[in-house]
Write a protein that holds these residues in place. Structure first.
Motif, mmCIF file in Angstrom:
data_model
loop_
_atom_site.group_PDB
_atom_site.id
_atom_site.type_symbol
_atom_site.label_atom_id
_atom_site.label_comp_id
_atom_site.label_asym_id
_atom_site.label_seq_id
_atom_site.Cartn_x
_atom_site.Cartn_y
_atom_site.Cartn_z
ATOM 1 N N PRO A 189 16.078 2.747 30.087
ATOM 2 C CA PRO A 189 16.212 4.096 30.647
ATOM 3 C C PRO A 189 17.067 4.989 29.759
ATOM 4 O O PRO A 189 17.807 4.517 28.894
ATOM 5 C CB PRO A 189 16.884 3.846 32.006
ATOM 6 N N LEU A 190 16.991 6.293 30.002
ATOM 7 C CA LEU A 190 17.757 7.264 29.221
ATOM 8 C C LEU A 190 19.255 6.995 29.300
ATOM 9 O O LEU A 190 19.975 7.150 28.306
ATOM 10 C CB LEU A 190 17.466 8.679 29.731
ATOM 11 N N THR A 191 19.749 6.605 30.484
ATOM 12 C CA THR A 191 21.176 6.400 30.669
ATOM 13 C C THR A 191 21.704 5.167 29.931
ATOM 14 O O THR A 191 22.921 4.975 29.849
ATOM 15 C CB THR A 191 21.499 6.272 32.168
ATOM 16 N N VAL A 192 20.814 4.348 29.386
ATOM 17 C CA VAL A 192 21.222 3.204 28.568
ATOM 18 C C VAL A 192 21.017 3.496 27.093
ATOM 19 O O VAL A 192 21.904 3.257 26.260
ATOM 20 C CB VAL A 192 20.446 1.936 28.975
ATOM 21 N N VAL A 193 19.856 4.029 26.744
ATOM 22 C CA VAL A 193 19.500 4.223 25.341
ATOM 23 C C VAL A 193 20.317 5.346 24.701
ATOM 24 O O VAL A 193 20.826 5.200 23.588
ATOM 25 C CB VAL A 193 17.990 4.506 25.203
ATOM 26 N N GLN A 194 20.459 6.478 25.391
ATOM 27 C CA GLN A 194 21.093 7.632 24.776
ATOM 28 C C GLN A 194 22.558 7.418 24.393
ATOM 29 O O GLN A 194 22.959 7.798 23.288
ATOM 30 C CB GLN A 194 20.970 8.850 25.695
ATOM 31 N N PRO A 195 23.422 6.814 25.259
ATOM 32 C CA PRO A 195 24.811 6.623 24.841
ATOM 33 C C PRO A 195 24.966 5.750 23.598
ATOM 34 O O PRO A 195 25.960 5.876 22.881
ATOM 35 C CB PRO A 195 25.456 5.957 26.068
ATOM 36 N N LEU A 196 24.003 4.876 23.332
ATOM 37 C CA LEU A 196 24.105 4.040 22.138
ATOM 38 C C LEU A 196 23.997 4.864 20.860
ATOM 39 O O LEU A 196 24.324 4.381 19.774
ATOM 40 C CB LEU A 196 23.002 2.973 22.153
ATOM 41 N N GLY A 197 23.551 6.092 20.969
ATOM 42 C CA GLY A 197 23.554 6.968 19.799
ATOM 43 C C GLY A 197 24.948 7.253 19.275
ATOM 44 O O GLY A 197 25.104 7.765 18.164
ATOM 45 N N ALA A 198 25.995 6.930 20.067
ATOM 46 C CA ALA A 198 27.370 7.103 19.591
ATOM 47 C C ALA A 198 27.640 6.274 18.347
ATOM 48 O O ALA A 198 28.529 6.599 17.557
ATOM 49 C CB ALA A 198 28.354 6.721 20.692
ATOM 50 N N LEU A 199 26.877 5.203 18.154
ATOM 51 C CA LEU A 199 27.061 4.385 16.949
ATOM 52 C C LEU A 199 26.702 5.161 15.687
ATOM 53 O O LEU A 199 27.091 4.769 14.589
ATOM 54 C CB LEU A 199 26.221 3.117 17.065
ATOM 55 N N THR A 200 25.965 6.254 15.819
ATOM 56 C CA THR A 200 25.726 7.129 14.675
ATOM 57 C C THR A 200 27.051 7.627 14.121
ATOM 58 O O THR A 200 27.258 7.685 12.906
ATOM 59 C CB THR A 200 24.850 8.321 15.100
ATOM 60 N N LEU A 201 27.962 7.993 15.012
ATOM 61 C CA LEU A 201 29.265 8.485 14.589
ATOM 62 C C LEU A 201 30.076 7.390 13.907
ATOM 63 O O LEU A 201 30.755 7.640 12.903
ATOM 64 C CB LEU A 201 30.021 9.018 15.803
ATOM 65 N N VAL A 202 30.000 6.173 14.430
ATOM 66 C CA VAL A 202 30.738 5.055 13.842
ATOM 67 C C VAL A 202 30.324 4.835 12.397
ATOM 68 O O VAL A 202 31.153 4.616 11.513
ATOM 69 C CB VAL A 202 30.503 3.769 14.655
ATOM 70 N N ALA A 203 29.033 4.903 12.146
ATOM 71 C CA ALA A 203 28.538 4.649 10.791
ATOM 72 C C ALA A 203 28.690 5.851 9.877
ATOM 73 O O ALA A 203 29.000 5.708 8.691
ATOM 74 C CB ALA A 203 27.066 4.227 10.853
ATOM 75 N N ALA A 204 28.490 7.063 10.407
ATOM 76 C CA ALA A 204 28.422 8.248 9.546
ATOM 77 C C ALA A 204 29.783 8.684 9.031
ATOM 78 O O ALA A 204 29.904 9.094 7.872
ATOM 79 C CB ALA A 204 27.752 9.391 10.294
ATOM 80 N N VAL A 205 30.830 8.626 9.857
ATOM 81 C CA VAL A 205 32.132 9.107 9.410
ATOM 82 C C VAL A 205 32.680 8.262 8.253
ATOM 83 O O VAL A 205 33.069 8.800 7.212
ATOM 84 C CB VAL A 205 33.124 9.163 10.590
ATOM 85 N N PRO A 206 32.715 6.923 8.351
ATOM 86 C CA PRO A 206 33.161 6.149 7.180
ATOM 87 C C PRO A 206 32.225 6.291 5.980
ATOM 88 O O PRO A 206 32.684 6.330 4.841
ATOM 89 C CB PRO A 206 33.181 4.699 7.697
ATOM 90 N N LEU A 207 30.906 6.369 6.223
ATOM 91 C CA LEU A 207 29.969 6.506 5.118
ATOM 92 C C LEU A 207 30.158 7.832 4.398
ATOM 93 O O LEU A 207 30.174 7.895 3.165
ATOM 94 C CB LEU A 207 28.535 6.391 5.637
#
Length: 320
Positions: free
Chosen positions: A68-86
């Motif tokens: 569902p949206l309420t599970v899949v969408q919050p996992l997009g926060a991992l974009t921030l985890v990877a992008a800031v150090p990269l």
């Protein structure tokens, strides 16, 4: 394999691809902050970022089929985890303590939101009137956020996150409806909503490109926060999704939203003064001394050259 686990794994890979695309977009925006969108369209590097975004979006679409949206969408926060150090790595610097703190708070808050999410694989879809109503309201909100004014980077990032979140909700409708075995593959509902998905996805991409001209950390954090919020509003209000835990779950979700907002504020304060997207001004070259006498030898010329600040090389990231 469990459907929820499949959704989580696909979302993880999708987030990494989105992170690479975000860093690529920020590099292009900082390299030519005065260049228009049409000029960006003529660069091969921009199309590579589009390809990364498309790959991430495809993985995201498949994930929405299993979760569902309420599970899949919050996992997009991992974009921030990877992008800031990269992004910091490619800029040749270390991630600052403020950036780590802001990233941690954002992830902690979105993690709390994820804990409250529940629900099986989606089986409900938006009707055509609902899809049109959501699209109209979203277009009006994006128009307001894109209006010229103060803090354009964060406002464009908010608009981008909302556009992407709505595109995800509409994508789930297309995916579930198209894979329904009880009817034809291409219906008026599927085709019409697919056109809306393309419009919002493309608009979100261009809005994020504009937002990244002021740096990567804060705009990406805002996109990461606005995206699941917009999708969750649609999922909870129109698709019958629910938060786990009753009143306690709602309180935890609100706490998570507050923590995530605090992380966004931390990241927005990480930008040093004078780096809000303005291109560096090149200093005039020092005149070459001529003649003889004091101040005209090689040592003097070297000293004069040392007084001229060195301009960052092409492709260097703007500091957060």
């Amino acid at each position: 394999m469990n459907a929820a686990l499949v959704a989580v794994l696909l979302s993880l890979v999708s987030a990494c691809a989105y992170a690479g695309a975000a860093v690529a977009q920020e590099r292009l925006a900082s390299r030519g902050s005065g260049a228009g969108t049409l000029r960006l369209l003529a660069t091969g590097a921009w199309w590579w970022s589009v390809a990364l975004n498309a790959s991430a979006a495809l993985l995201h679409v498949v994930a929405l089929k299993y979760g569902p949206l309420t599970v899949v969408q919050p996992l997009g926060a991992l974009t921030l985890v990877a992008a800031v150090p990269l992004g910091a790595r490619l800029a040749g610097r270390r991630v600052s303590a403020v950036e780590w703190r802001g990233t941690g708070l954002t992830l902690l808050g979105l993690g709390a939101l994820l804990l409250t999410a529940s629900g099986p694989a989606p089986d409900d879809v938006l009707s055509v009137p609902e899809a049109l109503a959501v699209s109209g309201a979203t277009a009006a909100l994006i128009g307001m956020l894109s209006w010229p004014g103060a803090r354009p980077g964060l406002r464009h990032a908010t608009a981008s996150g909302i556009a992407s979140g709505v595109a995800s909700a509409l994508t789930q409708t297309v995916t579930v409806a198209a894979t329904d075995q009880t009817g034809p593959l291409l219906t008026a509902q599927v085709v019409g909503v697919a056109v809306l998905v393309a419009a919002f996805a493309g608009g979100g991409l261009l809005l994020s490109q504009t937002a990244y001209r002021g740096g990567l950390g804060a705009p990406l954090a805002v996109v990461t926060l606005a995206n699941p919020v917009a999708a969750a509003v649609i999922g909870l209000s129109l698709l019958g999704e629910q938060l786990r835990g009753g009143p306690g779950g709602i309180a935890l979700a609100l706490t998570g939203a507050a923590l995530a907002a605090g992380g966004v504020v931390q990241l927005s304060r990480a930008a040093p003064a004078g780096s809000a997207g303005a291109p560096p001004v090149a200093a005039a070259p020092a005149p070459e001394p001529t003649g003889t006498g004091p101040g005209t030898g090689p040592e003097a010329r070297a000293a004069a050259g040392a007084l001229v600040p060195r301009q960052p090389g092409p492709g260097r990231l703007t500091r957060l």
